[in-house]
Design a protein around this motif. Structure first.
Motif, PDB file in Angstrom:
ATOM      1  N   ALA A  25       0.592  -1.338   0.059  1.00 58.59           N
ATOM      2  CA  ALA A  25       0.727  -0.374   0.016  1.00 58.59           C
ATOM      3  C   ALA A  25       1.068   1.276   0.075  1.00 58.59           C
ATOM      4  O   ALA A  25       1.908   1.341   0.877  1.00 58.59           O
ATOM      5  N   SER A  26       0.017   1.835  -0.655  1.00 60.60           N
ATOM      6  CA  SER A  26       0.825   3.625  -0.912  1.00 60.60           C
ATOM      7  C   SER A  26       0.424   4.444  -0.603  1.00 60.60           C
ATOM      8  O   SER A  26      -0.501   4.596  -1.546  1.00 60.60           O
ATOM      9  N   ASP A  27       0.169   5.622   0.486  1.00 64.04           N
ATOM     10  CA  ASP A  27      -0.904   6.407   1.166  1.00 64.04           C
ATOM     11  C   ASP A  27      -0.269   8.267   0.500  1.00 64.04           C
ATOM     12  O   ASP A  27      -1.144   9.165   0.106  1.00 64.04           O
ATOM     13  N   GLY A  28       1.602   8.036   0.675  1.00 62.29           N
ATOM     14  CA  GLY A  28       1.999   8.897   0.545  1.00 62.29           C
ATOM     15  C   GLY A  28       1.717   9.593  -0.230  1.00 62.29           C
ATOM     16  O   GLY A  28       1.567  11.390  -0.231  1.00 62.29           O
ATOM     17  N   ASP A  29       1.486   9.435  -1.579  1.00 65.86           N
ATOM     18  CA  ASP A  29       1.957  10.466  -2.774  1.00 65.86           C
ATOM     19  C   ASP A  29       0.398  10.656  -3.590  1.00 65.86           C
ATOM     20  O   ASP A  29      -0.246  11.348  -4.274  1.00 65.86           O
ATOM     21  N   ALA A  30      -1.008  10.008  -2.244  1.00 62.02           N
ATOM     22  CA  ALA A  30      -2.005  10.509  -2.356  1.00 62.02           C
ATOM     23  C   ALA A  30      -2.532  11.764  -1.497  1.00 62.02           C
ATOM     24  O   ALA A  30      -3.232  12.263  -2.125  1.00 62.02           O
ATOM     25  N   ASP A  31      -0.959  12.276  -0.467  1.00 58.14           N
ATOM     26  CA  ASP A  31      -1.388  13.667   0.328  1.00 58.14           C
ATOM     27  C   ASP A  31      -1.869  14.573  -0.792  1.00 58.14           C
ATOM     28  O   ASP A  31      -1.469  15.007  -1.393  1.00 58.14           O
ATOM     29  N   PRO A  32      -3.340  15.534  -0.146  1.00 56.18           N
ATOM     30  CA  PRO A  32      -3.263  16.237  -0.890  1.00 56.18           C
ATOM     31  C   PRO A  32      -1.645  17.515  -0.529  1.00 56.18           C
ATOM     32  O   PRO A  32      -1.575  18.275  -1.079  1.00 56.18           O
ATOM     33  N   ILE A  33      -1.741  17.360   0.565  1.00 54.92           N
ATOM     34  CA  ILE A  33      -0.403  18.275   0.895  1.00 54.92           C
ATOM     35  C   ILE A  33       0.275  17.840   0.254  1.00 54.92           C
ATOM     36  O   ILE A  33       1.669  19.053   0.249  1.00 54.92           O
ATOM     37  N   TYR A  34       0.639  16.694   0.407  1.00 55.07           N
ATOM     38  CA  TYR A  34       2.819  16.402  -0.672  1.00 55.07           C
ATOM     39  C   TYR A  34       2.126  17.127  -2.236  1.00 55.07           C
ATOM     40  O   TYR A  34       3.688  17.018  -2.370  1.00 55.07           O
ATOM     41  N   LYS A  35       1.380  16.932  -2.807  1.00 55.54           N
ATOM     42  CA  LYS A  35       1.252  17.370  -3.595  1.00 55.54           C
ATOM     43  C   LYS A  35       1.681  18.388  -4.028  1.00 55.54           C
ATOM     44  O   LYS A  35       1.677  18.493  -5.141  1.00 55.54           O
ATOM     45  N   THR A  36       0.357  19.351  -3.270  1.00 55.05           N
ATOM     46  CA  THR A  36       0.507  20.667  -3.787  1.00 55.05           C
ATOM     47  C   THR A  36       2.185  20.858  -3.004  1.00 55.05           C
ATOM     48  O   THR A  36       3.031  22.080  -4.340  1.00 55.05           O
ATOM     49  N   CYS A  37       2.328  20.532  -2.070  1.00 58.13           N
ATOM     50  CA  CYS A  37       4.405  21.096  -2.249  1.00 58.13           C
ATOM     51  C   CYS A  37       5.554  20.913  -3.029  1.00 58.13           C
ATOM     52  O   CYS A  37       6.055  21.429  -3.961  1.00 58.13           O
ATOM     53  N   VAL A  38       4.875  19.532  -3.710  1.00 59.76           N
ATOM     54  CA  VAL A  38       5.833  19.092  -5.212  1.00 59.76           C
ATOM     55  C   VAL A  38       5.414  19.632  -5.972  1.00 59.76           C
ATOM     56  O   VAL A  38       5.951  20.750  -7.031  1.00 59.76           O
ATOM     57  N   GLU A  39       4.239  20.725  -6.813  1.00 60.10           N
ATOM     58  CA  GLU A  39       3.850  21.608  -7.411  1.00 60.10           C
ATOM     59  C   GLU A  39       4.728  22.450  -6.807  1.00 60.10           C
ATOM     60  O   GLU A  39       5.040  23.156  -7.947  1.00 60.10           O
ATOM     61  N   CYS A  46      12.323  25.623  -4.525  1.00 62.24           N
ATOM     62  CA  CYS A  46      12.323  25.444  -3.041  1.00 62.24           C
ATOM     63  C   CYS A  46      11.214  24.707  -2.099  1.00 62.24           C
ATOM     64  O   CYS A  46      10.176  24.827  -2.497  1.00 62.24           O
ATOM     65  N   VAL A  47      11.936  23.794  -0.940  1.00 58.48           N
ATOM     66  CA  VAL A  47      11.344  23.972   0.129  1.00 58.48           C
ATOM     67  C   VAL A  47      10.857  24.550   1.381  1.00 58.48           C
ATOM     68  O   VAL A  47      12.804  23.912   1.300  1.00 58.48           O
ATOM     69  N   GLY A  48      10.691  24.965   1.962  1.00 57.21           N
ATOM     70  CA  GLY A  48      10.736  25.982   3.131  1.00 57.21           C
ATOM     71  C   GLY A  48      12.205  26.110   2.454  1.00 57.21           C
ATOM     72  O   GLY A  48      12.143  27.235   2.165  1.00 57.21           O
ATOM     73  N   TYR A  89      11.766  14.595  -3.257  1.00 58.09           N
ATOM     74  CA  TYR A  89      12.557  13.731  -1.989  1.00 58.09           C
ATOM     75  C   TYR A  89      12.053  14.818  -0.746  1.00 58.09           C
ATOM     76  O   TYR A  89      11.646  14.545   0.575  1.00 58.09           O
ATOM     77  N   HIS A  90      12.412  16.571  -1.411  1.00 59.35           N
ATOM     78  CA  HIS A  90      12.268  17.373  -0.110  1.00 59.35           C
ATOM     79  C   HIS A  90      11.029  17.471   0.445  1.00 59.35           C
ATOM     80  O   HIS A  90      10.576  17.513   1.943  1.00 59.35           O
ATOM     81  N   CYS A  91      10.238  17.351  -0.379  1.00 58.29           N
ATOM     82  CA  CYS A  91       8.329  16.762   0.015  1.00 58.29           C
ATOM     83  C   CYS A  91       8.257  16.113   0.809  1.00 58.29           C
ATOM     84  O   CYS A  91       7.479  16.361   2.060  1.00 58.29           O
ATOM     85  N   MET A  92       8.828  15.176   0.918  1.00 62.72           N
ATOM     86  CA  MET A  92       8.668  13.938   1.686  1.00 62.72           C
ATOM     87  C   MET A  92       9.525  13.561   2.687  1.00 62.72           C
ATOM     88  O   MET A  92       8.274  13.745   4.450  1.00 62.72           O
ATOM     89  N   LEU A  93      10.442  14.761   2.466  1.00 61.24           N
ATOM     90  CA  LEU A  93      10.838  14.552   4.123  1.00 61.24           C
ATOM     91  C   LEU A  93      10.412  15.615   5.091  1.00 61.24           C
ATOM     92  O   LEU A  93       9.919  15.479   6.097  1.00 61.24           O
ATOM     93  N   ALA A  94       9.769  16.547   3.906  1.00 65.51           N
ATOM     94  CA  ALA A  94       8.846  18.380   5.141  1.00 65.51           C
ATOM     95  C   ALA A  94       7.501  17.095   5.493  1.00 65.51           C
ATOM     96  O   ALA A  94       7.631  17.655   6.828  1.00 65.51           O
ATOM     97  N   ARG A  95       6.901  16.442   5.259  1.00 64.58           N
ATOM     98  CA  ARG A  95       5.348  16.018   5.162  1.00 64.58           C
ATOM     99  C   ARG A  95       5.270  14.930   6.047  1.00 64.58           C
ATOM    100  O   ARG A  95       4.741  14.961   7.269  1.00 64.58           O
ATOM    101  N   GLU A  96       7.340  14.166   6.193  1.00 66.85           N
ATOM    102  CA  GLU A  96       7.264  13.257   7.252  1.00 66.85           C
ATOM    103  C   GLU A  96       7.767  14.093   8.573  1.00 66.85           C
ATOM    104  O   GLU A  96       7.305  13.339   9.586  1.00 66.85           O
ATOM    105  N   GLU A  97       7.778  14.983   8.204  1.00 63.20           N
ATOM    106  CA  GLU A  97       8.518  15.936   9.861  1.00 63.20           C
ATOM    107  C   GLU A  97       7.414  16.163  10.142  1.00 63.20           C
ATOM    108  O   GLU A  97       7.284  16.129  11.788  1.00 63.20           O
ATOM    109  N   GLU A  98       6.174  16.530   9.871  1.00 63.57           N
ATOM    110  CA  GLU A  98       5.053  17.120  10.104  1.00 63.57           C
ATOM    111  C   GLU A  98       3.937  15.471  10.576  1.00 63.57           C
ATOM    112  O   GLU A  98       3.306  15.799  12.016  1.00 63.57           O
TER     113      GLU A  98
END
Length: 345
Positions: A25-39, A46-48, A89-98
């Motif tokens: 199962a893979s839930d992270g890439d379906a996260d709207p916050i993650y998608k918005t961050c990548v876009e 930049c991310v942060g 990569y940087h959006c995944m790091l930021a989202r996982e820290e959150e």
């Protein structure tokens, strides 16, 4: 004596079947916050406070400094780091820290866990352990080669008395090839490295199954060897072509690899239980250990501190098993050579 360990192997099979379901199962890439961050990152770079050198664009929309393969040193160009991969990569790091701050559990992104890069490597621990496995395989194969051709007696035509020399040599080469591509794949996960990694692993497991069948059933006649090997080679070749030319299905590949792994473990387990081989105890330890480490390969959990996951632990546990396995191969060569010379006298 053989009954209890054989039941243990059968228990492994049952556990593997249970664990095979529901681990992709893979839930992270379906996260709207993650998608918005990548876009947003692909537009701003930049991310942060972290900005990517690959996301600098000129007024006409082209990357500054040329495409990604001109922005890296030659030895890093094959990794294909680009704006999208850096943003992800940087959006995944930021989202996982959150998630961690909110008490949430880690999730997978694009079917895989997030690993922290180090020194340009995507999974540094797995890379190091793959390289160590490669070194142990090389040491085992070289020591086997020296024993066979320089320490044990040879026939008048300078051939070995051990009937399975060629099989073990091929096994050694395929093992080293598999661990090499494992190190490359864990260094940077792209489609090409994943295909090479999966293909080399399937080829190794398929040949290991052939080796198990031929040694356990004492297949020595060339025609019989061809008859035994052909169905396995056909199956492995078809599966590799499917992965490379049709669909790189990671879940299906894991199931195929586990099936071939369990099959050869069962063959070695039964043979070790009924044979009077002087090194049967080494074989038992290798078989039971192989079953245990296979559970690590299937039972998936998030990487500890972003570096060590179940797959990395599997890499670590295969190192002592590799040494033990080649020790059994050398013992078997000595045993078969000694038996042949005694019969000749």
């Amino acid at each position: 004596m053989a009954r209890s360990p054989l039941h243990l192997i059968l228990l492994f099979v049952w556990l593997l079947v249970l664990l095979m379901d529901g681990v992709y199962a893979s839930d992270g890439d379906a996260d709207p916050i993650y998608k918005t961050c990548v876009e947003r990152c692909e537009k701003t770079g930049c991310v942060g406070g972290k900005c990517s050198q690959h996301c600098k664009f000129s007024s006409d929309g082209k990357p500054e400094g040329g495409p990604w393969y001109l922005q890296e040193p030659l030895y890093l160009q094959w990794k294909q780091w680009d704006c999208r991969s850096d943003c992800r990569y940087h959006c995944m790091l930021a989202r996982e820290e959150e998630r961690e701050k909110l008490g949430g559990k880690p999730v997978k992104y694009h079917g895989k866990w997030l690993f922290r890069r180090a020194y340009g490597f995507q999974e540094p621990v797995s890379v190091a352990l793959s390289a160590l496995n490669l070194a142990f395989q090389f040491h085992g194969w070289v020591s086997f080669f020296i024993l066979i051709y320089y320490k044990l007696p040879l026939t008048p035509s300078k051939k070995t008395y051990y009937e399975y020399t060629g099989l073990w040599n091929i096994y050694g080469i395929l093992s080293m090839n598999s661990w090499f591509w494992s190190a490359v794949f864990h260094s940077r996960d792209v489609e090409l490295t994943e295909k090479l990694h999966c293909s080399s692993a399937v080829a190794l497991l398929g040949f290991s199954l052939i080796l198990a069948i031929q040694r356990a059933f004492s297949v020595r006649n060339e025609a019989s060897r061809v008859m035994v090997s052909t169905p396995v080679i056909a199956f492995v070749t078809t599966h590799i072509l499917y992965l490379n030319c049709y669909n790189l299905d990671y879940g299906l590949n894991i199931k195929v690899c586990v099936a071939m792994g369990v099959a050869q473990l069962l063959i070695w387990a039964v043979w070790a239980g009924v044979t009077h081989h002087p090194s049967w105890s080494k074989l038992w330890v290798a078989v039971v250990g192989g079953g245990l480490v296979m559970l690590l390969e299937i039972y998936d959990f998030p990487p500890y501190h972003g570096f060590v996951d179940s797959h990395a632990l599997w890499h670590a546990t295969t190192i002592p098993l590799t040494y033990l396995w080649w020790s059994f191969a050398k013992d078997d060569a000595e045993f078969r050579t000694s038996s042949f010379l005694k019969k000749a006298k």
